[in-house]
Motif scaffolding. Structure first.
Motif, PDB file in Angstrom:
ATOM      1  N   LYS A  67      28.633  42.402  33.579  1.00 47.77           N
ATOM      2  CA  LYS A  67      28.121  43.133  32.303  1.00 47.77           C
ATOM      3  C   LYS A  67      28.092  44.697  32.666  1.00 47.77           C
ATOM      4  O   LYS A  67      28.919  45.301  31.620  1.00 47.77           O
ATOM      5  N   HIS A  96      35.734  36.287  23.532  1.00 49.48           N
ATOM      6  CA  HIS A  96      35.979  36.890  24.758  1.00 49.48           C
ATOM      7  C   HIS A  96      36.884  36.572  25.676  1.00 49.48           C
ATOM      8  O   HIS A  96      37.607  37.169  26.503  1.00 49.48           O
ATOM      9  N   GLY A 150      31.614  45.943  33.119  1.00 47.67           N
ATOM     10  CA  GLY A 150      32.428  45.698  31.819  1.00 47.67           C
ATOM     11  C   GLY A 150      32.090  46.856  30.716  1.00 47.67           C
ATOM     12  O   GLY A 150      32.763  47.502  30.396  1.00 47.67           O
ATOM     13  N   MET A 151      30.710  47.468  30.859  1.00 43.69           N
ATOM     14  CA  MET A 151      30.373  48.439  29.870  1.00 43.69           C
ATOM     15  C   MET A 151      30.899  49.841  30.557  1.00 43.69           C
ATOM     16  O   MET A 151      31.467  50.815  29.934  1.00 43.69           O
ATOM     17  N   LEU A 186      36.322  34.947  35.994  1.00 43.25           N
ATOM     18  CA  LEU A 186      36.748  33.578  36.230  1.00 43.25           C
ATOM     19  C   LEU A 186      35.658  32.800  37.268  1.00 43.25           C
ATOM     20  O   LEU A 186      35.535  31.539  36.951  1.00 43.25           O
ATOM     21  N   MET A 195      32.491  33.586  38.117  1.00 40.19           N
ATOM     22  CA  MET A 195      30.796  33.272  37.851  1.00 40.19           C
ATOM     23  C   MET A 195      30.827  32.272  36.720  1.00 40.19           C
ATOM     24  O   MET A 195      30.000  31.281  36.752  1.00 40.19           O
ATOM     25  N   VAL A 225      38.007  43.540  24.374  1.00 42.02           N
ATOM     26  CA  VAL A 225      37.637  42.505  25.302  1.00 42.02           C
ATOM     27  C   VAL A 225      35.931  43.008  25.740  1.00 42.02           C
ATOM     28  O   VAL A 225      34.999  42.206  25.621  1.00 42.02           O
ATOM     29  N   SER A 237      26.641  39.421  24.091  1.00 35.04           N
ATOM     30  CA  SER A 237      25.433  39.411  25.110  1.00 35.04           C
ATOM     31  C   SER A 237      24.074  39.935  24.018  1.00 35.04           C
ATOM     32  O   SER A 237      23.352  39.216  24.312  1.00 35.04           O
ATOM     33  N   LEU A 268      37.225  42.517  37.055  1.00 38.74           N
ATOM     34  CA  LEU A 268      36.384  41.969  36.272  1.00 38.74           C
ATOM     35  C   LEU A 268      36.940  40.667  35.823  1.00 38.74           C
ATOM     36  O   LEU A 268      36.264  39.564  35.567  1.00 38.74           O
ATOM     37  N   ILE A 323      39.605  46.316  35.967  1.00 39.37           N
ATOM     38  CA  ILE A 323      39.874  45.216  34.690  1.00 39.37           C
ATOM     39  C   ILE A 323      40.209  43.858  35.659  1.00 39.37           C
ATOM     40  O   ILE A 323      39.991  42.953  35.313  1.00 39.37           O
ATOM     41  N   ILE A 346      26.841  37.690  36.581  1.00 43.91           N
ATOM     42  CA  ILE A 346      26.882  38.111  35.144  1.00 43.91           C
ATOM     43  C   ILE A 346      26.354  39.448  34.861  1.00 43.91           C
ATOM     44  O   ILE A 346      26.978  40.223  34.066  1.00 43.91           O
ATOM     45  N   ALA A 378      40.310  38.397  27.180  1.00 44.16           N
ATOM     46  CA  ALA A 378      40.709  38.559  28.407  1.00 44.16           C
ATOM     47  C   ALA A 378      41.631  38.044  28.917  1.00 44.16           C
ATOM     48  O   ALA A 378      42.526  38.624  29.633  1.00 44.16           O
ATOM     49  N   TRP A 379      41.858  36.644  28.588  1.00 46.16           N
ATOM     50  CA  TRP A 379      43.274  35.918  29.359  1.00 46.16           C
ATOM     51  C   TRP A 379      44.338  36.578  28.643  1.00 46.16           C
ATOM     52  O   TRP A 379      45.368  36.792  29.216  1.00 46.16           O
ATOM     53  N   GLY A 408      32.541  41.361  24.620  1.00 44.09           N
ATOM     54  CA  GLY A 408      31.451  41.028  25.559  1.00 44.09           C
ATOM     55  C   GLY A 408      30.041  41.711  25.270  1.00 44.09           C
ATOM     56  O   GLY A 408      29.081  40.826  25.400  1.00 44.09           O
ATOM     57  N   TRP A 409      29.993  42.935  24.839  1.00 41.98           N
ATOM     58  CA  TRP A 409      28.711  43.430  24.357  1.00 41.98           C
ATOM     59  C   TRP A 409      28.117  42.779  23.186  1.00 41.98           C
ATOM     60  O   TRP A 409      26.792  42.682  23.188  1.00 41.98           O
TER      61      TRP A 409
HETATM   62  C1  HEM Z   1      37.395  45.176  30.507  1.00 37.58           C
HETATM   63  C2  HEM Z   1      36.300  44.478  30.547  1.00 37.58           C
HETATM   64  C3  HEM Z   1      36.041  42.881  30.769  1.00 37.58           C
HETATM   65  C4  HEM Z   1      36.864  42.007  31.310  1.00 37.58           C
HETATM   66  C5  HEM Z   1      38.296  42.105  31.542  1.00 37.58           C
HETATM   67  C6  HEM Z   1      35.909  40.648  31.139  1.00 37.58           C
HETATM   68  C7  HEM Z   1      36.489  39.372  31.630  1.00 37.58           C
HETATM   69  C8  HEM Z   1      35.994  38.317  31.491  1.00 37.58           C
HETATM   70  C9  HEM Z   1      36.484  36.907  31.899  1.00 37.58           C
HETATM   71  C10 HEM Z   1      37.996  36.748  32.396  1.00 37.58           C
HETATM   72  C11 HEM Z   1      35.713  35.850  31.774  1.00 37.58           C
HETATM   73  C12 HEM Z   1      35.675  34.653  32.083  1.00 37.58           C
HETATM   74  C13 HEM Z   1      36.335  33.715  30.772  1.00 37.58           C
HETATM   75  C14 HEM Z   1      36.204  32.277  30.844  1.00 37.58           C
HETATM   76  O1  HEM Z   1      37.221  31.992  31.257  1.00 37.58           O
HETATM   77  O2  HEM Z   1      35.426  31.646  30.334  1.00 37.58           O
HETATM   78  C15 HEM Z   1      34.409  36.696  31.186  1.00 37.58           C
HETATM   79  C16 HEM Z   1      32.993  36.178  30.953  1.00 37.58           C
HETATM   80  C17 HEM Z   1      31.679  36.900  30.457  1.00 37.58           C
HETATM   81  N1  HEM Z   1      31.849  38.216  30.352  1.00 37.58           N
HETATM   82 FE1  HEM Z   1      33.426  39.408  30.376  1.00 37.58          FE
HETATM   83  N2  HEM Z   1      34.836  41.119  30.722  1.00 37.58           N
HETATM   84  C18 HEM Z   1      34.824  42.309  30.241  1.00 37.58           C
HETATM   85  C19 HEM Z   1      33.590  42.940  30.078  1.00 37.58           C
HETATM   86  C20 HEM Z   1      32.351  42.168  29.576  1.00 37.58           C
HETATM   87  C21 HEM Z   1      31.127  42.958  29.032  1.00 37.58           C
HETATM   88  C22 HEM Z   1      31.221  44.630  28.690  1.00 37.58           C
HETATM   89  C23 HEM Z   1      30.269  42.110  28.804  1.00 37.58           C
HETATM   90  C24 HEM Z   1      28.812  42.291  28.342  1.00 37.58           C
HETATM   91  C25 HEM Z   1      28.484  43.275  27.990  1.00 37.58           C
HETATM   92  C26 HEM Z   1      31.052  40.879  29.234  1.00 37.58           C
HETATM   93  C27 HEM Z   1      30.097  39.548  29.372  1.00 37.58           C
HETATM   94  C28 HEM Z   1      30.344  38.395  29.836  1.00 37.58           C
HETATM   95  C29 HEM Z   1      29.869  37.031  29.806  1.00 37.58           C
HETATM   96  C30 HEM Z   1      28.271  37.065  29.709  1.00 37.58           C
HETATM   97  C31 HEM Z   1      30.686  36.172  30.293  1.00 37.58           C
HETATM   98  C32 HEM Z   1      30.210  34.682  30.476  1.00 37.58           C
HETATM   99  C33 HEM Z   1      30.606  33.844  29.232  1.00 37.58           C
HETATM  100  C34 HEM Z   1      30.109  32.618  29.686  1.00 37.58           C
HETATM  101  O3  HEM Z   1      28.995  32.301  29.853  1.00 37.58           O
HETATM  102  O4  HEM Z   1      31.015  31.440  29.452  1.00 37.58           O
HETATM  103  N3  HEM Z   1      32.220  40.885  29.625  1.00 37.58           N
HETATM  104  N4  HEM Z   1      34.515  37.868  31.186  1.00 37.58           N
END
Ligand code: HEM
Ligand code: HEM
Length: 183
Positions: free
Chosen positions: A56, A148, A59-60, A34, A36, A107, A115, A29, A26, A52, A152-153, A111-112
């Motif tokens: 993903k 999301h 994350g899954m 942050l 990406m 969280v 997406s 991730l 976690i 990304i 997450a934050w 994300g799922w």
């Molecule tokens: C425990 C699991 C996860 C954590 C802790 C996490 C955490 C984060 C964080 C901190 C960001 C950056 C947010 C920001 O400041 O803009 C982010 C972005 C993102 N996450 Fe996750 N995530 C998790 C799971 C997932 C899953 C399962 C998916 C999709 C299947 C996913 C898809 C994305 C995508 C596509 C972005 C980029 C969104 C954008 O374009 O701004 N994440 N995630």
């Protein structure tokens, strides 16, 4: 020897492995997330897209592990409150653990959903395609990106409080709470 299962006074090997493995996952991730999102969209080396895709998949994996962890929690006993800790602290720790579980689910689920709504493919480390959980939805897609990030934050902030509490119990109060989460 520590057993696989929890006992009245300590955590078992499996919950411990899941706890520490997921903690690393976690935190990794969140850092990756942050980084990406700070990259420009049209990176010529497509680094952002690659990251990304990796985010993903991991994350899954986090979602699968938290499901396993919750299932285990239903069939195994929970250790009792730490001896000597006042009731309010035992209740606070319990409420905090439930909140952490809620966010560990919410969280990756958002994300799922995000997406799927964006119409992007979701590959589990190139092994198989994860099916969409909801239909494509351009109108709600930006909302779920925000949700999301926000969740997450919130998770990261609660983890920080959780870690400060764990260190305080170990080094200041000097009770067994950290030791019972270690082999
Ligand atoms: C425990 C699991 C996860 C954590 C802790 C996490 C955490 C984060 C964080 C901190 C960001 C950056 C947010 C920001 O400041 O803009 C982010 C972005 C993102 N996450 Fe996750 N995530 C998790 C799971 C997932 C899953 C399962 C998916 C999709 C299947 C996913 C898809 C994305 C995508 C596509 C972005 C980029 C969104 C954008 O374009 O701004 N994440 N995630
Ligand atoms: C993403 C990071 C983390 C999450 C999501 C998390 C979540 C949890 C949860 C849900 C529990 C309840 C027991 C269980 O069901 O496994 C727990 C217990 C515990 N965690 Fe964490 N944790 C994280 C990181 C850490 C770190 C870095 C430390 C130490 C510095 C720590 C120390 C502890 C301790 C000592 C317990 C046992 C508390 C008790 O006596 O019941 N955790 N954690």
């Amino acid at each position: 020897m520590t057993s696989l299962r929890n006992s009245e006074s300590r955590y078992g090997v499996l919950p411990m492995l899941l706890h520490w493995g997921m903690a690393l996952l976690i935190i990794g991730l969140a850092a990756l997330g942050l980084y990406m999102v700070s990259l420009p969209d049209a990176g010529y080396d497509r680094e952002k897209i690659t990251l990304i895709v990796v985010h993903k998949a991991f994350g899954m994996l986090a979602l699968a592990l938290v499901a396993l962890r919750l299932a285990w929690r239903l069939v195994d006993m929970l250790p009792r409150g730490v001896e000597g800790a006042p009731i309010w602290q035992q209740v606070a720790a319990h409420v905090m653990h439930l909140l952490l579980y809620a966010l560990m689910l919410a969280v990756p689920l958002t994300g799922w959903i995000m997406s799927s709504m964006g119409g992007y493919p979701l590959s589990f480390f190139g092994w198989f395609e994860v099916p969409d959980v909801v239909a494509e939805n351009e109108a709600l897609f930006p909302f779920f990106i925000e949700l999301h990030a926000w969740l997450a934050w919130t998770l990261v902030a609660l983890v920080a409080v959780h870690v400060v509490a764990a260190l305080r119990h170990h080094f200041v109060i000097r009770d067994a709470s950290l030791r019972r989460m270690l082999p």
